[in-house]
Design an enzyme around this catalytic site. Structure first.
Site, PDB file in Angstrom:
ATOM      1  N   SER A 124       0.867  -2.154   0.209  1.00 20.72           N
ATOM      2  CA  SER A 124      -0.200  -0.348   0.134  1.00 20.72           C
ATOM      3  C   SER A 124       0.478   1.344   0.181  1.00 20.72           C
ATOM      4  O   SER A 124       0.338   1.835  -0.263  1.00 20.72           O
ATOM      5  CB  SER A 124      -0.658   0.162   2.068  1.00 20.72           C
ATOM      6  N   HIS A 145      -2.414  -4.521  -6.584  1.00 31.44           N
ATOM      7  CA  HIS A 145      -2.933  -3.816  -5.101  1.00 31.44           C
ATOM      8  C   HIS A 145      -4.472  -3.617  -4.784  1.00 31.44           C
ATOM      9  O   HIS A 145      -4.903  -3.211  -5.674  1.00 31.44           O
ATOM     10  CB  HIS A 145      -2.371  -1.588  -4.394  1.00 31.44           C
ATOM     11  N   GLU A 157      -5.364  -1.654  -8.004  1.00 32.00           N
ATOM     12  CA  GLU A 157      -4.334  -0.594  -8.926  1.00 32.00           C
ATOM     13  C   GLU A 157      -3.678  -1.338  -9.319  1.00 32.00           C
ATOM     14  O   GLU A 157      -2.782  -1.607  -8.137  1.00 32.00           O
ATOM     15  CB  GLU A 157      -4.195   0.715  -7.866  1.00 32.00           C
ATOM     16  N   ASN A 195      -4.651   6.173  -1.710  1.00 32.31           N
ATOM     17  CA  ASN A 195      -3.932   6.904   0.005  1.00 32.31           C
ATOM     18  C   ASN A 195      -3.598   7.936  -0.797  1.00 32.31           C
ATOM     19  O   ASN A 195      -3.405   8.035   1.193  1.00 32.31           O
ATOM     20  CB  ASN A 195      -3.264   5.449   0.341  1.00 32.31           C
TER      21      ASN A 195
HETATM   22  N1  LIG Z   1      -4.833  -4.471   5.189  1.00 29.83           N
HETATM   23  C1  LIG Z   1      -5.502  -4.080   4.780  1.00 29.83           C
HETATM   24  O1  LIG Z   1      -6.734  -3.319   4.074  1.00 29.83           O
HETATM   25  C2  LIG Z   1      -4.184  -4.009   3.024  1.00 29.83           C
HETATM   26  C3  LIG Z   1      -5.298  -3.231   2.098  1.00 29.83           C
HETATM   27  C4  LIG Z   1      -4.024  -3.308   1.194  1.00 29.83           C
HETATM   28  C5  LIG Z   1      -3.016  -3.844   0.858  1.00 29.83           C
HETATM   29  N2  LIG Z   1      -2.288  -4.263   1.864  1.00 29.83           N
HETATM   30  C6  LIG Z   1      -1.059  -4.760   1.926  1.00 29.83           C
HETATM   31  O2  LIG Z   1      -0.645  -6.189   1.748  1.00 29.83           O
HETATM   32  C7  LIG Z   1      -0.154  -6.532   2.772  1.00 29.83           C
HETATM   33  C8  LIG Z   1      -0.628  -7.701   3.317  1.00 29.83           C
HETATM   34  O3  LIG Z   1      -1.161  -6.705   4.398  1.00 29.83           O
HETATM   35  P1  LIG Z   1      -1.828  -7.793   5.787  1.00 29.83           P
HETATM   36  O4  LIG Z   1      -2.967  -6.916   6.237  1.00 29.83           O
HETATM   37  O5  LIG Z   1      -3.006  -9.109   5.062  1.00 29.83           O
HETATM   38  O6  LIG Z   1      -1.348  -8.437   6.667  1.00 29.83           O
HETATM   39  P2  LIG Z   1      -1.243  -9.474   7.726  1.00 29.83           P
HETATM   40  O7  LIG Z   1      -0.187  -9.396   9.094  1.00 29.83           O
HETATM   41  O8  LIG Z   1      -3.048  -9.816   7.976  1.00 29.83           O
HETATM   42  O9  LIG Z   1      -0.911 -10.863   6.509  1.00 29.83           O
HETATM   43  C9  LIG Z   1       0.454 -11.083   6.416  1.00 29.83           C
HETATM   44  C10 LIG Z   1       1.360 -12.057   5.981  1.00 29.83           C
HETATM   45  O10 LIG Z   1       2.025 -12.343   5.964  1.00 29.83           O
HETATM   46  C11 LIG Z   1       2.533 -13.474   6.442  1.00 29.83           C
HETATM   47  N3  LIG Z   1       4.507 -12.843   5.905  1.00 29.83           N
HETATM   48  C12 LIG Z   1       5.097 -12.372   6.893  1.00 29.83           C
HETATM   49  N4  LIG Z   1       6.018 -12.458   6.048  1.00 29.83           N
HETATM   50  C13 LIG Z   1       6.123 -13.083   5.156  1.00 29.83           C
HETATM   51  C14 LIG Z   1       7.621 -13.274   4.442  1.00 29.83           C
HETATM   52  N5  LIG Z   1       8.712 -13.052   4.186  1.00 29.83           N
HETATM   53  N6  LIG Z   1       6.639 -14.785   3.513  1.00 29.83           N
HETATM   54  C15 LIG Z   1       5.762 -15.492   3.894  1.00 29.83           C
HETATM   55  N7  LIG Z   1       4.976 -14.747   4.195  1.00 29.83           N
HETATM   56  C16 LIG Z   1       5.000 -14.083   5.260  1.00 29.83           C
HETATM   57  C17 LIG Z   1       2.862 -13.041   7.772  1.00 29.83           C
HETATM   58  O11 LIG Z   1       3.005 -14.218   8.613  1.00 29.83           O
HETATM   59  C18 LIG Z   1       0.973 -12.978   7.854  1.00 29.83           C
HETATM   60  O12 LIG Z   1       0.290 -14.502   7.178  1.00 29.83           O
HETATM   61  C19 LIG Z   1       1.005  -4.971   3.091  1.00 29.83           C
HETATM   62  O13 LIG Z   1       1.691  -5.037   2.394  1.00 29.83           O
HETATM   63  C20 LIG Z   1       0.050  -4.470   3.436  1.00 29.83           C
HETATM   64  O14 LIG Z   1       0.029  -3.352   3.574  1.00 29.83           O
HETATM   65  C21 LIG Z   1      -3.350  -4.215   3.430  1.00 29.83           C
END
Ligand SMILES: NC(=O)c1ccc[n+]([C@@H]2O[C@H](COP(=O)([O-])OP(=O)(O)OC[C@H]3O[C@@H](n4cnc5c(N)ncnc54)[C@H](O)[C@@H]3O)[C@@H](O)[C@H]2O)c1
Length: 509
Positions: A124, A145, A157, A195
């Site tokens: 993000s 995204h 996106e 964002n």
């Molecule tokens: N949550 C949101 O609203 C949202 C929206 C858009 C984008 N994002 C982006 O998406 C990504 C994930 O967000 P999320 O909310 O799903 O996070 P989350 O914490 O729910 O999930 C992340 C997962 O990745 C795993 N992980 C971490 N490092 C790892 C690695 N090196 N290899 C394999 N697995 C790994 C963790 O164990 C976890 O299960 C981030 O980059 C975040 O910025 C989040």
């Protein structure tokens, strides 16, 4: 036109938390075999179970057939190591939001996957260019995204970094569309589209709260009821989490080298410091603890119908008031030829639609002591509420006449402290300004930005289309007056609004 990845292409999703699981669900529902990998032991299996349960629920609700749910579930394959992703055609990650972690993942994958495999990142806030910089072939990486929850949110996106091959971006665009999503192209710049362009929705509300212009519930009610936004800015911040929202604002502000457009809010910082993060821990701008009740928006006490109402000109507000008063059998006189923004007189009260000046400044510059300024509404014909402010030179009796007129038209009135702009108008002007700057800087085109804001954050209208409807010249005037009122670079006008304003002026002269 570029074709999407065919359904037989293996999709790999790394990181199976909230976003990764959602993305895997979308890809499997679209017919792809999907491998899921997480570095937390058991997380990928758990995500697969969760997605299968989702498919079963969708089948129960009749949203997909039982066979399709079964087949989609069977296409999900939890795996345990990167080497298992060797046959993927697309690897997309939703791991922790950390540049080094994302770079390492793709550097490692470069030695595993085939030459045609493309990479997507769900980041993000991290530069896609920066993630790609570590790769031998950064051209195969683009932002993919999704928004949360990925199965429900239509927007994706497609973010191109400096080195992204446009064919990769186009393939991801076509693939997201084939998955039933609405993709928009964006350039890798801080906050991408949503964002970044959404920042003023929060910033203007926080600014007004900080200055005591109106309270939380009143600002929210104005934005919902007059603006047509699904949630007011404070309700939304409480839902997102104030800590998360504050961190995003800080990250965008830092990434733009502390451009004052994005300066974070001291008042929000205080809430974060107090640990009042919003819904998730029971207290934010609103109190969610069991005994708490939600505060009401402030609405002016009922006033009598003014003895004399004159509607001036043919502005959307004058037209709407004429219709609303007629429907309610309230007598009035019309003088359609008046110009200069004068909308109505109720006794000695003179009502104008805000042009970004405070009522007091406007009164002083025009010599009309009884100046009352009225906010924008998404639709004056139907709005249940309007914000209003009176010049310091107005007596309370004059203000009551203006309130009485709007109430006679069936409109609840929120009187706010007199300040530059009014809640909805200043917010729309700043949203449109940011959207214009994003267009001007080639982040996306106007249609893409409007689509992104409607689908990514559920705005009732794209800010650019809305600003065109209000009139770019009016938006420019509001911004100019906000800038003069505050004396801050925060309100500087986007060159595109300036240019289009001057282009329109030339055409119409
Ligand atoms: N949550 C949101 O609203 C949202 C929206 C858009 C984008 N994002 C982006 O998406 C990504 C994930 O967000 P999320 O909310 O799903 O996070 P989350 O914490 O729910 O999930 C992340 C997962 O990745 C795993 N992980 C971490 N490092 C790892 C690695 N090196 N290899 C394999 N697995 C790994 C963790 O164990 C976890 O299960 C981030 O980059 C975040 O910025 C989040």
């Amino acid at each position: 036109m570029t074709t999407p990845l065919p359904p037989k292409t293996l999709i790999a999703v790394v990181g199976t938390g909230a976003m990764g699981a959602g993305i895997a669900q979308v890809a499997a529902a679209a017919g792809h075999p999907v491998k899921l990998l997480d570095n937390r032991p058991g997380a990928a299996e758990k995500a697969v179970e969760g997605i299968r349960a989702q498919f079963a629920r969708l089948a129960e609700k009749g949203k997909m057939s039982a066979e399709a749910a079964q087949a989609a579930g069977a296409r999900l394959i939890p795996v345990e190591q990167l080497a298992d992703l060797a046959d993927a055609g697309l690897v997309t990650e939703a791991i922790v939001e950390n540049l080094e972690a994302k770079q390492k993942l793709y550097v490692d994958l470069e030695g595993i996957v085939g030459p045609d495999c493309i990479f997507g990142t769900n980041t993000s806030s991290i530069s896609v260019t920066a993630i790609g910089a570590a790769l031998q072939r950064p051209e195969r990486l683009a932002g993919l995204h999704f928004f949360n929850p990925a199965p429900l949110m239509a927007l994706v996106e497609i973010v191109s970094g400096l080195a992204t091959d446009c064919r990769v971006a186009e393939t991801l665009f076509a693939t997201a569309a084939a998955w039933g999503k609405t993709p928009v192209h964006a350039k890798s710049t801080p906050g991408f589209i949503v964002n970044r362009v959404a920042r003023p929705y929060y910033a203007e509300a926080l600014r007004q709260l900080h200055e005591g212009i109106a309270d939380v519930a009143t600002i929210d009610a104005i934005m919902r009821e007059a603006g047509g936004f699904r949630m007011g800015p404070f309700e939304l911040m409480d839902m997102i989490g104030l800590d998360v929202n504050f961190a995003v604002t800080n990250s965008v502000w830092n990434a733009f080298f502390n451009d004052p457009r994005f300066t974070p809010s001291l008042i929000q910082q205080e809430y974060v410091a107090a640990g009042w993060y919003g819904r998730k821990n029971g207290r934010g701008f609103y109190d969610y603890r069991p005994a708490a009740s939600k505060p009401e928006a402030s609405s002016a006490a009922a006033q009598p119908v003014p003895p004399s109402i004159v509607l001036h000109g043919t502005s959307p507000l004058a037209e709407a008031l004429a219709k609303r008063l007629t429907d309610r059998a309230v007598p009035f006189t019309r003088l359609p030829n008046t110009t200069g923004g004068f909308v109505a007189a109720a006794g000695n009260a003179c009502l104008y639609v805000t042009d970004g000046r405070s009522a007091t400044r406007r009164a002083s510059e025009t010599g009309v002591a009884n100046t009352i300024v009225v906010d924008l509404a998404s639709d004056y014909a139907t709005t249940p509420r309007l914000a209003m402010a009176s010049a310091a030179s107005c007596s309370s009796a004059t203000t009551e006449l203006a309130i009485g007129l709007l109430q006679a038209a069936g409109i609840a009135v929120s009187c706010v402290k007199d300040a530059p702009g009014l809640p909805l108008m200043r917010t729309l002007a700043m949203l449109a300004n940011e959207a214009s700057d994003a267009v001007n800087q080639g982040v996306s085109d106007a249609a893409g930005i409007d689509t992104a804001m409607r689908l990514g954050v559920g705005y009732p209208r794209g800010p650019l289309a809305w600003a065109h409807e209000v009139g770019l010249s009016s938006i420019r005037t509001v911004l100019k007056n906000l800038g003069e009122g505050y004396g801050e670079d925060r309100y500087r006008i986007s060159p595109l609004i300036e240019q289009q304003h001057f282009a329109c002026t030339r055409h119409s002269s």
